[in-house]
Scaffold this motif. Structure first.
Motif, PDB file in Angstrom:
ATOM      1  N   LEU A  36      -0.168  17.720 -12.251  1.00 31.92           N
ATOM      2  CA  LEU A  36       0.277  19.301 -11.144  1.00 31.92           C
ATOM      3  C   LEU A  36       1.267  19.942 -12.468  1.00 31.92           C
ATOM      4  N   THR A  37       2.423  19.606 -12.802  1.00 24.72           N
ATOM      5  CA  THR A  37       3.992  20.401 -12.933  1.00 24.72           C
ATOM      6  C   THR A  37       4.330  19.603 -14.468  1.00 24.72           C
ATOM      7  N   GLY A  38       3.582  18.911 -15.651  1.00 31.59           N
ATOM      8  CA  GLY A  38       4.125  18.386 -16.551  1.00 31.59           C
ATOM      9  C   GLY A  38       3.617  19.250 -17.761  1.00 31.59           C
TER      10      GLY A  38
ATOM     11  N   HIS B 155       0.774  -1.101  -0.342  1.00 31.39           N
ATOM     12  CA  HIS B 155      -0.114   0.034   0.045  1.00 31.39           C
ATOM     13  C   HIS B 155       1.043   1.047  -0.106  1.00 31.39           C
ATOM     14  N   ILE B 156       2.107   1.115   0.452  1.00 30.19           N
ATOM     15  CA  ILE B 156       2.795   2.440   0.705  1.00 30.19           C
ATOM     16  C   ILE B 156       2.906   3.263  -0.978  1.00 30.19           C
ATOM     17  N   LEU B 157       3.920   1.290  -1.904  1.00 28.27           N
ATOM     18  CA  LEU B 157       3.948   1.196  -3.071  1.00 28.27           C
ATOM     19  C   LEU B 157       2.683   2.133  -3.996  1.00 28.27           C
ATOM     20  N   LEU B 158       2.135   1.825  -3.626  1.00 25.37           N
ATOM     21  CA  LEU B 158       0.605   2.356  -4.910  1.00 25.37           C
ATOM     22  C   LEU B 158       0.859   3.479  -3.962  1.00 25.37           C
TER      23      LEU B 158
ATOM     24  N   VAL C 175       0.460   7.245  -6.810  1.00 20.17           N
ATOM     25  CA  VAL C 175       0.088   7.351  -7.573  1.00 20.17           C
ATOM     26  C   VAL C 175       0.181   9.381  -6.771  1.00 20.17           C
ATOM     27  N   ILE C 176       1.159   9.484  -6.122  1.00 22.50           N
ATOM     28  CA  ILE C 176       1.491  11.213  -6.141  1.00 22.50           C
ATOM     29  C   ILE C 176       2.381  11.733  -6.666  1.00 22.50           C
ATOM     30  N   MET C 177       3.243   9.997  -7.367  1.00 25.29           N
ATOM     31  CA  MET C 177       3.875  11.006  -8.683  1.00 25.29           C
ATOM     32  C   MET C 177       3.276  10.752 -10.058  1.00 25.29           C
ATOM     33  N   ILE C 178       1.486  10.007  -9.463  1.00 24.26           N
ATOM     34  CA  ILE C 178       0.886  10.663 -10.786  1.00 24.26           C
ATOM     35  C   ILE C 178      -0.015  12.491 -10.641  1.00 24.26           C
TER      36      ILE C 178
END
Length: 52
Positions: free
Chosen positions: A47-49, A32-35, A39-42
């Motif tokens: 937001l920045t892309g 769940h930490i990986l998930l 999600v945070i990276m997405i």
């Protein structure tokens, strides 16, 4: 760089799916930490892309 972020996100989600299906509750917290990281990276990417 843009493709690298998406590659990392895909790897994290696939790893989460494999761990969730393969190991169940044994490593649930790590999965769940990986998930959450994926999600945070997405969200960060959206937001920045730059849009094409």
């Amino acid at each position: 760089m843009r493709d690298l972020i998406w590659l990392i996100v895909v790897i994290l989600i696939v790893g989460w799916l494999i761990g969730f299906i393969g190991f169940g509750a044994a490593v649930g917290n790590l999965i769940h930490i990986l998930l959450v990281i994926a999600v945070i990276m997405i969200i960060f990417k959206l937001l920045t892309g730059k849009r094409l």
